[in-house]
Every structure is written in structure tokens, then in C-alpha cells.
Design an enzyme around this catalytic site. Sequence first.
Site, PDB file in Angstrom:
ATOM      1  N   HIS A 156       0.810  -1.220   0.000  1.00 11.24           N
ATOM      2  CA  HIS A 156       0.000   0.000   0.000  1.00 11.24           C
ATOM      3  C   HIS A 156       0.840   1.265   0.000  1.00 11.24           C
ATOM      4  CE1 HIS A 156      -4.086  -1.759   0.709  1.00 11.24           C
ATOM      5  NE2 HIS A 156      -3.336  -2.797   1.029  1.00 11.24           N
ATOM      6  N   ASP A 368       3.731   9.288  -1.152  1.00 14.23           N
ATOM      7  CA  ASP A 368       2.581   8.485  -0.733  1.00 14.23           C
ATOM      8  C   ASP A 368       2.316   7.399  -1.757  1.00 14.23           C
ATOM      9  OD1 ASP A 368       0.639   7.922   1.167  1.00 14.23           O
ATOM     10  OD2 ASP A 368      -0.153   9.959   1.157  1.00 14.23           O
TER      11      ASP A 368
END
Length: 498
Positions: A156, A368
Site C-alpha cells: 500500500h 505516498d
Amino acid sequence: MSRLIIVSNRVAPISEGGPAAGGLAVGVYDALKETGGMWFGWSGDVLSSGQPQIKLEERGPVTFATVSLVRRDYDQYYRGFSNATLWPAFHYRADLLQYDRHDFEGYRRVNAWLAQQLVPLLREDDVIWVHDYHLIPFAQALRAAGVNNRIGFFLHIPFPASQVLLAVPPHRELVEALCSFDLLGFQTTPDLRAFCDYIINEAQGTVRASASGPLTVQAFGRTLRASAYPIGVYPDEIAELAKAGERGKPVRTMKATLHSRKLIMSVDRLDYSKGLVERFRAFERLLENTAALRNKVSFLQIAPPTRADMHAYQDIRLQLEGESGRINGRFAELDWTPILYIHRQYERSVLAALFRTAHVGYVTPLRDGMNLVAKEYVSAQDPENPGVLVLSRFAGAAQELEGALIVNPVDVDGMAEALAQALGMPLAERQARHRDMMVQLRENNVSVWRDNFMRDLQNVGGAKRGRGAKGRGAAGAERASGPSGASGKKAARESVTG
């Protein structure tokens, strides 16, 4: 139909729409309800004494299997190697990386122990989907225990470039462990490219493209598949949630506080990877450069606490409190506080309604994996009068949301200019940008992410059909010994080298 077994560091809350029900929870819980299966992971509890016991809870077709950690394992596996070593390295902050060999041994030991807890619960045709950086050695530990089921892994967070990953001393052991999975999923093509670069140039492996489907990777004596699967949201559901909350008390209170001022809004976990300090300073620069906006715009930053027992997170909290106080002291007036900095968590329904109120979504992480806040902000907008997304080029979402104003999060002046552009953008342009992004979000929602990954995992070849009695027996012996016992250490060593 095969059962789906989800393995993640934490088992997500079951209450849908709760404050922690993020992309992982929404995406995989739906799949579990459809196919039946199990969600396995840490309960979040840390025991000061005693032996952790697995807890099973049935909710319809889904079994939730959770286990506690003892303090030593929490400190080494979670606080230590996962979050003091892997998290900063994978977010390109090698300067914050802390490494201790004992922590890495604990990381491997806990992965092996968790795998041994799962083995007796598995069936021969189960498909196992492991999530995120805490569990990189998990498939290797399952293979050592005799498990031959199909096992997929989804990362992730970003996968770093080779030269950054090399800063982690056991980098080779980590990538070798990843190669025990049958399918690796990454958020973006650049993340996939970084992994392939390591395989080719550091592991002396090979990567082959296929006419369709994932890449074929050969390294460390294993053949596996790898691809990018950008995680999504359910945009229409978020839109309905936001619309329903428009008349709720939080939005009414916010509007009353604004007094017709425009609102810039950010929501992030309190983390050094989110670029929060740079974001505050860019808002300050906006007020410096554009006097006409003073007392005409407010900035709402919601930053729930995370990993509050780690020094790096305590430092960022103190720094942000200092910055917001300094900027407010410089520009505030009797009837206006420029920055509303809130250090607490809100339910998704409240956030969606606040997103709909905000004229600008301000999402500028330094790095991110995806950043679902960006997608949720766009989804929550009123299509007749949408806000504008200002988005870091280093968020995975920037690969998809071309209608956003893309910025470099270390360029304070550039971000200030983007904020001014967003606040002054004409309605027709805002509508066009929003419309284009909603098409993208609907075409690649969270179900598409999940279904694409599961399709490719089901299609992987090789002998992935069952588990022998020997594997089950070995698991039983290890399970009895506990996570920090001698047998646990032996299994950890075998899982890394076997």
C-alpha cells in the site's frame, strides 16, 4: 468457490463507515462478504504478560481471526523494524531510518509466528492475500510451514528506488522474501519499475513482459508475477455520503465559523511523510503574497494522531503546533483565525460532508503510495459547483487525477501559487476538471482494483493446490511454543533462509 483469506497487520473495524474504515477495509471486506472467507491479523492489543491466544469471531460468511502481541514483539516487529526502518525508507526518508539487528530478527520472528497461527485455519483451496510492509516475510514463512496455496501480496505504500532501498541493511533478504509470493501488487507503475530495477540490477534476476497481464519475474530460484493495481474508492457512495451530511451539525458549524470565507481543507494522519510543515508554510506564503485573501480564506487541517509512542511523530506534532501558532499569531484578526488545526479523528461521513464544503482540497504528501484522501475529496464534490484539488506529484493518485493542480510539495512558492489559482478558478474549468476525474474514479473504483488483483492471483501457475500433513504438524508444534520462544526463533531463521 475458493475462500479468500485476507492477512493484514491490523484487522479493520467491522463497523462500516467508522473512522478507520479506509480503502483496505472497504475493498476487501466486500470481497469477503461475497465469497466467504477470513480476515486474519493483529488485534491491536499488546500484552504485558501471558501467552497470546487466537480469537475467532463469525460475522455471516466472514471469520475474523485476531491475535495479540506481547510487548517485546510489538516493540521489535511494529515499532522497530516496520515503522522505524521500513516506513521511512519506503517513503524516501533514509535520513530518518533507524536500524537494529534485533528488531529485524523480531520482525522475522513475528511474521513466522503469525504465519504459524494461520496454518491450522487454512483449507487446501484457500487463496491468501497479504497486505503491506509489515508482512513482507509472511509467504516465506508459510512456504517453510508447507503451505502451497496461492499467495498474493499488495504493497500500500511506495516501493523505493534501488539506491534508497540499499540503505536498509537486510534489503536483499526482504526482496528475496517478496519473491516467495505468487503475485506482487504495487500502487503505481513507478513503484513496479523500482522493484523490477532492483530485481535486474541487484538480484541479477530477469523480468519479462507478457502480451497481457502481469510481468513475469524470475529471481532467487522463484518465478512470480508482478503488476501495478492502483487502489480506488467508491466515488458515487462517497458523493451520496457527502450530500447527506451537508445539513449535519459539523458542516453547519463549519459554515457558521467561516462567515462566507473560502475553505482550504486537508486530512492526513500525523506523519512526517505527509508534507504538513511545507503545506503550512505554503499557506503562509499565500497570505504573504496576496493581501486580498487575508480574512477571506481559512485553512482547516485535520491530523489524527498515529504512532504517538514514537519520537519522530512526537516531534512532528510539536513542530506543527508551533507553525500553526506562529502563522496564526502573524495574520489572525479578532474575527478570523487563518489555520484551524485539529488533532483528532472524525468519521468518514463527517469528513465527506466537510470535503463537499471545501473550495480546495490540499493534498501534498512528500511521498505516498496512493493517498485516497485525494480521491475522496474529488468524489465528495458537488458537480454543479465543485472545488479544486491541489495534489502532490509524489502521491500515487497524481498518476490518475490529471484534473488536479499538480505541485511539488517542497516548492513552497509553487504550492502558494497553485492555491491562489485554485481559489480563483472559473466555474466552467472547475466543472470540466471534476468531470474528467470522476470518469477516472468510476472506471477504476475499489472493486476494479480488488477484482483485477484477484483475477491475476487466481491465474498464477505452478503447484499451489494444497498443504501436506507435515506442514500442518510443524505448524502445530510452533504454535504451541509462542511468538518469542526458541521454536519461534528457529522458524524465523528457516523462513528467511529456506
